[in-house]
Design a protein around this motif. Structure first.
Motif, PDB file in Angstrom:
ATOM      1  N   GLU A  97       0.810  -1.215   0.000  1.00 40.09           N
ATOM      2  CA  GLU A  97       0.000   0.000   0.000  1.00 40.09           C
ATOM      3  C   GLU A  97       0.841   1.263   0.000  1.00 40.09           C
ATOM      4  O   GLU A  97       0.553   2.225  -0.734  1.00 40.09           O
ATOM      5  N   GLU A  98       1.883   1.301   0.802  1.00 40.72           N
ATOM      6  CA  GLU A  98       2.707   2.506   0.901  1.00 40.72           C
ATOM      7  C   GLU A  98       3.430   2.790  -0.406  1.00 40.72           C
ATOM      8  O   GLU A  98       3.520   3.951  -0.842  1.00 40.72           O
ATOM      9  N   LYS A 129       0.836   4.139  -2.906  1.00 40.24           N
ATOM     10  CA  LYS A 129       0.485   5.520  -2.559  1.00 40.24           C
ATOM     11  C   LYS A 129       1.580   6.482  -3.007  1.00 40.24           C
ATOM     12  O   LYS A 129       1.295   7.534  -3.609  1.00 40.24           O
ATOM     13  N   ASN A 130       2.823   6.137  -2.747  1.00 39.77           N
ATOM     14  CA  ASN A 130       3.946   7.003  -3.118  1.00 39.77           C
ATOM     15  C   ASN A 130       4.067   7.149  -4.629  1.00 39.77           C
ATOM     16  O   ASN A 130       4.346   8.250  -5.141  1.00 39.77           O
ATOM     17  N   GLU A 157       1.264   9.414  -5.977  1.00 40.47           N
ATOM     18  CA  GLU A 157       1.567  10.804  -5.641  1.00 40.47           C
ATOM     19  C   GLU A 157       2.692  11.350  -6.515  1.00 40.47           C
ATOM     20  O   GLU A 157       2.645  12.501  -6.958  1.00 40.47           O
ATOM     21  N   LYS A 169      -7.986   2.525  -5.271  1.00 42.23           N
ATOM     22  CA  LYS A 169      -8.267   3.379  -4.116  1.00 42.23           C
ATOM     23  C   LYS A 169      -7.461   4.674  -4.160  1.00 42.23           C
ATOM     24  O   LYS A 169      -7.997   5.767  -3.913  1.00 42.23           O
ATOM     25  N   TYR A 170      -6.182   4.571  -4.500  1.00 42.82           N
ATOM     26  CA  TYR A 170      -5.334   5.757  -4.480  1.00 42.82           C
ATOM     27  C   TYR A 170      -5.359   6.542  -5.791  1.00 42.82           C
ATOM     28  O   TYR A 170      -5.052   7.747  -5.804  1.00 42.82           O
TER      29      TYR A 170
END
Length: 224
Positions: free
Chosen positions: A64-65, A68-69, A72, A121-122
């Protein structure tokens, strides 16, 4: 001549080989800006030619991390996201319920299904801004079933159902969610399945005259 994906920004998971690479090639050829997320992404990632651009980011899409990164960073670099191609996935090969462990099934589900949930999701907050699109790569096994692959079929069926539900939710936001269910496609993944290239065994359906090209399979399937 106008380019279909001129200045559109697309994320393609698992885009260093196989179907994902084929998708990225077409997007770049048509002027798209493609961000490839792949565990194998590095300086030796395949170069793509065309008027578009490609950027590779090393990413485990079950993390997940990391996802997300990468999302972004994509927005930071290119300002938006127009399309997410959820392609990353694996195949167990020929395994019955008796020959696959519970833990291996959980791992398969994480890679094939949960990763698409995390990516969606992200990416969705950004796709809503552009009225963009999500394209999920499922399989004919999701609807037709396949002997000696019940767990693989289960993951592909989940992808299709997830997309249907998500499409219903996101219609009000102008985001389209679609699933493609290809048959056997000539990729390193297929070739790596035991017996996958042998027309005399259970994979007779994928003999050379019936295997599709990952390069052209989805050339005109994107709409965003």
């Amino acid at each position: 001549m106008s380019l279909r994906f001129q200045d559109k920004v697309a994320i393609v998971t698992g885009g260093c080989s196989g179907i994902g690479k084929g998708c990225a090639e077409v997007l770049v050829e048509q002027g798209g800006i493609v961000v490839v997320l792949d565990k194998a992404a590095d300086e030796t990632s395949p170069s793509l030619t065309g008027p578009g651009k490609v950027k590779y980011m090393k990413c485990d899409v079950t993390n997940e991390e990391q996802v997300k990164n990468c999302v972004e960073q994509t927005v930071k670099d290119f300002g938006k996201i127009d399309c997410l191609v959820n392609n990353a996935g694996v195949h167990t090969g020929l395994v019955t319920i008796d020959t696959i462990s519970v833990e291996d099934f959980k791992t398969l589900f994480d890679i094939n299904v949960v990763s698409m949930f995390i990516m969606s999701k992200y990416a969705l907050p950004h796709l809503r801004k552009t009225k963009g699109s999500i394209v999920n790569l499922s399989s004919f096994s999701a609807v037709a079933g396949q002997a000696s692959c019940p767990t693989y079929c289960a993951t592909k069926g989940a992808i299709t159902s997830f997309a249907k539900g998500l499409a219903a939710d996101e219609a009000k936001n102008g985001v389209r969610v679609n699933t493609i269910c290809p048959g056997p496609t000539n990729t390193p993944l297929l070739q790596g399945i035991p017996g996958g290239d042998n027309p005399d065994n259970k994979y007779e359906m994928v003999s050379n005259n019936k295997i599709r090209s990952s390069r052209r399979l989805f050339q005109w399937r994107f709409h965003f």
